[in-house]
Design a protein around this motif. Structure first.
Motif, mmCIF file in Angstrom:
data_model
loop_
_atom_site.group_PDB
_atom_site.id
_atom_site.type_symbol
_atom_site.label_atom_id
_atom_site.label_comp_id
_atom_site.label_asym_id
_atom_site.label_seq_id
_atom_site.Cartn_x
_atom_site.Cartn_y
_atom_site.Cartn_z
ATOM 1 N N LEU A 45 0.832 -1.199 0.000
ATOM 2 C CA LEU A 45 0.000 0.000 0.000
ATOM 3 C C LEU A 45 0.870 1.254 0.000
ATOM 4 O O LEU A 45 1.850 1.337 0.744
ATOM 5 C CB LEU A 45 -0.903 -0.008 1.233
ATOM 6 C CG LEU A 45 -2.176 0.838 1.185
ATOM 7 C CD1 LEU A 45 -3.102 0.379 0.077
ATOM 8 C CD2 LEU A 45 -2.899 0.753 2.531
ATOM 9 N N SER A 51 2.352 4.906 0.850
ATOM 10 C CA SER A 51 2.533 5.495 2.179
ATOM 11 C C SER A 51 1.470 6.526 2.526
ATOM 12 O O SER A 51 1.233 6.807 3.705
ATOM 13 C CB SER A 51 3.923 6.125 2.291
ATOM 14 O OG SER A 51 4.088 7.129 1.284
ATOM 15 N N ASN A 52 0.828 7.106 1.516
ATOM 16 C CA ASN A 52 -0.190 8.122 1.788
ATOM 17 C C ASN A 52 -1.570 7.522 2.051
ATOM 18 O O ASN A 52 -2.541 8.241 2.250
ATOM 19 C CB ASN A 52 -0.276 9.102 0.610
ATOM 20 C CG ASN A 52 -0.709 8.430 -0.688
ATOM 21 O OD1 ASN A 52 -0.340 7.284 -0.943
ATOM 22 N ND2 ASN A 52 -1.459 9.133 -1.505
ATOM 23 N N LEU A 53 -1.671 6.199 2.034
ATOM 24 C CA LEU A 53 -2.941 5.520 2.298
ATOM 25 C C LEU A 53 -2.796 4.616 3.514
ATOM 26 O O LEU A 53 -1.718 4.078 3.779
ATOM 27 C CB LEU A 53 -3.364 4.673 1.085
ATOM 28 C CG LEU A 53 -3.587 5.403 -0.243
ATOM 29 C CD1 LEU A 53 -3.875 4.406 -1.358
ATOM 30 C CD2 LEU A 53 -4.711 6.419 -0.134
ATOM 31 N N THR A 54 -3.886 4.461 4.247
ATOM 32 C CA THR A 54 -3.891 3.517 5.365
ATOM 33 C C THR A 54 -4.820 2.355 5.042
ATOM 34 O O THR A 54 -5.858 2.540 4.382
ATOM 35 C CB THR A 54 -4.348 4.179 6.676
ATOM 36 O OG1 THR A 54 -5.715 4.580 6.547
ATOM 37 C CG2 THR A 54 -3.479 5.389 7.002
ATOM 38 N N TYR A 55 -4.430 1.194 5.521
ATOM 39 C CA TYR A 55 -5.190 -0.019 5.219
ATOM 40 C C TYR A 55 -6.608 0.079 5.765
ATOM 41 O O TYR A 55 -7.576 -0.244 5.062
ATOM 42 C CB TYR A 55 -4.460 -1.217 5.830
ATOM 43 C CG TYR A 55 -5.110 -2.547 5.565
ATOM 44 C CD1 TYR A 55 -5.072 -3.116 4.298
ATOM 45 C CD2 TYR A 55 -5.756 -3.243 6.590
ATOM 46 C CE1 TYR A 55 -5.661 -4.344 4.053
ATOM 47 C CE2 TYR A 55 -6.339 -4.470 6.360
ATOM 48 C CZ TYR A 55 -6.296 -5.019 5.090
ATOM 49 O OH TYR A 55 -6.890 -6.232 4.848
ATOM 50 N N GLU A 56 -6.758 0.538 6.987
ATOM 51 C CA GLU A 56 -8.080 0.603 7.620
ATOM 52 C C GLU A 56 -9.002 1.571 6.886
ATOM 53 O O GLU A 56 -10.193 1.289 6.695
ATOM 54 C CB GLU A 56 -7.943 1.012 9.085
ATOM 55 C CG GLU A 56 -7.317 -0.031 9.992
ATOM 56 C CD GLU A 56 -5.813 -0.167 9.803
ATOM 57 O OE1 GLU A 56 -5.221 0.759 9.185
ATOM 58 O OE2 GLU A 56 -5.236 -1.154 10.263
ATOM 59 N N SER A 57 -8.472 2.736 6.461
ATOM 60 C CA SER A 57 -9.313 3.719 5.766
ATOM 61 C C SER A 57 -9.768 3.193 4.411
ATOM 62 O O SER A 57 -10.891 3.467 3.971
ATOM 63 C CB SER A 57 -8.560 5.035 5.592
ATOM 64 O OG SER A 57 -7.458 4.877 4.716
#
Length: 486
Positions: free
Chosen positions: A356, A358-364
């Motif tokens: 993924l 770095s500017n994205l989070t898995y939970e979001s």
């Protein structure tokens, strides 16, 4: 009286009197016993470890043990006259008393199967944790499940063997990808409504060893086998079978183990009776590797990264979910390789990542997606299934031979999508063919089914701990053991 020849048979007056007495007074005696002891049934004792109900081996059709209890009951809509012999409880052996209690529960569940009533969906009880009543299409038979659950609460007793020392026994990991194994073992060790200290009143017997901890302490990195782990389990079974009579009485059929490690199924093969007879509660619920849904139970894999339980649930409404489908994960196994090869970076609606950004989070990303892809890795189980349910994202199951958790009572087709491995290229087409109205229903059902996958510090009705127990209860209920002298 002449019989096919020249010989004759005669009846003396005394023999005629004996026949008359037996004919007249025996029914009266049985009726008297029935009235005096109506609660204890003496059911057939000729079955050893046989299944009750008409069970079919149909792994692909998501068969349901509850359904087969229902089906066997439906064969006899009209009341049948049965000959029953009733005896005093004190005249029954330990195993006979346990089986009598289970027989009453089994009868109650079958009675629920005959009832055509459904639950009122608008009932306010559905929003109260302690008064929840199962309802709706997420269940195969909501009223049968509810009756079975009530019977479990009423009579189910689990004896936890005390043999063995921590950390390998009576202990397990409460965080990491194996958290369900450690949490269940620790909850049973704490003691609860279902645990009994008296093995004579137990319905089932729990062997509290942790395969995860065995791997940590006994496995030598680089070794080509798992003999140390398998032999430890074999030694444990030998110990309890020599010290207690219960394993030998049922040949292990009323015993259960629980493991979320990939090696759990194979390590149990070091004890053939454990592999073939006992109830194995496994995350790696793969029918191609010996998992038998008629006696084994599928365990959800949940990755608790910090061990904390709060803040895990919730997501956006359907109208706020802008991503059609999402997956992020490494190239673990053939299925994921095919998924990434087909979809990685190729479609803005089907977002598939190996790593993924770095500017994205898995939970979001989970919370913003309509569908969450849950492909198997090296083994069939994946924590992504429960992660999707927590985020209120409809899970898309992509696997071969996987039996989803609690599928004997949950109707996974109503709140998830199953995609065959060969249909990976058609994922977008399959998902787009699901109408908005159908998706809205599936989203609501995912929110409803959440309660069955939540781990609570103190177990609550219908949560993960109780659903695991109910899976074991169903398999024990579906088993009738031969009467022994214990």
């Amino acid at each position: 009286m002449k019989l096919h020849g020249s010989s004759y048979i005669s009846f003396s007056p005394s023999s005629i009197l004996v026949v008359f007495i037996l004919t007249v007074f025996t029914p009266l005696f049985l009726i008297t016993c029935t009235n005096l002891y109506p609660d204890i049934k003496n059911f057939p004792s000729s079955w050893i470890c046989e299944s009750i109900g008409f069970l079919k081996e149909d792994h692909k059709n998501n068969f349901s043990i509850s359904d087969y209890l229902v089906w066997s009951a439906s064969l006899h809509h009209k009341p049948r006259k049965e000959k029953r012999v009733f005896v005093k409880p004190e005249y029954l052996s330990r195993s006979e008393r346990v089986e009598a209690v289970l027989a009453k529960a089994r009868f109650s569940v079958r009675e629920a199967a005959r009832e055509l009533r459904t639950f009122n969906i608008s009932s306010p009880n559905h929003d109260q944790k302690n008064n929840y009543i199962p309802y709706g299409p997420i269940y195969r038979k909501a009223n049968v499940f509810y009756r079975s659950y009530q019977e479990m609460e009423r009579v189910f007793k689990v004896y936890v063997y005390e043999e063995g020392e921590a950390p390998i026994f009576h202990n397990g990991p409460c965080r990491s990808i194996y958290s369900t194994e450690g949490r269940f073992i620790n909850q049973m060790e704490k003691g609860n409504h279902f645990r009994t200290k008296d093995p004579k009143e137990a319905s089932v017997y729990f062997m509290p060893f942790s395969v995860v901890v065995m791997v940590q302490y006994l496995y030598e990195p680089g070794a080509m086998d798992m003999h140390a782990i398998g032999n430890t389990i074999a030694d444990y079974v030998q110990t309890i079978s020599h010290k207690h009579p219960y394993w030998n009485t049922s040949l292990g059929a009323d015993h259960f183990m629980l493991s979320c490690h990939d090696w759990g199924p194979y390590s149990s093969s070091y004890v053939p009776l454990l592999f073939n007879n006992s109830i194995r509660v496994l995350c790696n619920a793969n029918t191609s590797e010996g998992f038998n849904p008629l006696k084994d139970a599928s365990l959800p894999e949940i990755n608790l990264k910090t061990g904390e339980l709060t803040g895990l649930l919730g997501g956006f409404t359907p109208s706020q979910r802008s991503i059609l489908a999402f997956f992020a994960g490494g190239l673990h196994g053939n299925i994921r390789h095919r998924l990434l090869e087909q979809w990685k970076g190729k479609d803005p609606d089907v977002l598939v990542y190996e790593k993924l950004p770095s500017n994205l989070t898995y939970e979001s990303m989970l919370k913003k997606s309509k569908f969450c892809l849950c492909p198997s890795g090296y083994e069939v189980a994946s924590p992504r299934v429960v992660e999707a349910i927590y985020a209120e994202c409809v899970p898309v199951l992509i696997s071969d031979g996987y039996v989803p958790p609690f599928s004997d009572v949950l109707n996974w087709n109503k709140f998830s999508v199953v995609v065959a491995v060969e249909d990976i290229p058609n994922i977008k087409k399959i998902l787009l063919n699901i109408s908005k109205a159908k998706y809205s229903k599936m989203h609501k059902r995912v929110k409803q089914v959440q309660r069955h996958f939540v781990m609570n510090g103190d177990p609550q009705r219908f949560d993960l701990f109780h659903m695991i127990l109910h899976s074991v209860w169903l398999r024990r209920l579906n088993l009738q053991l031969h009467h022994a002298s214990l």
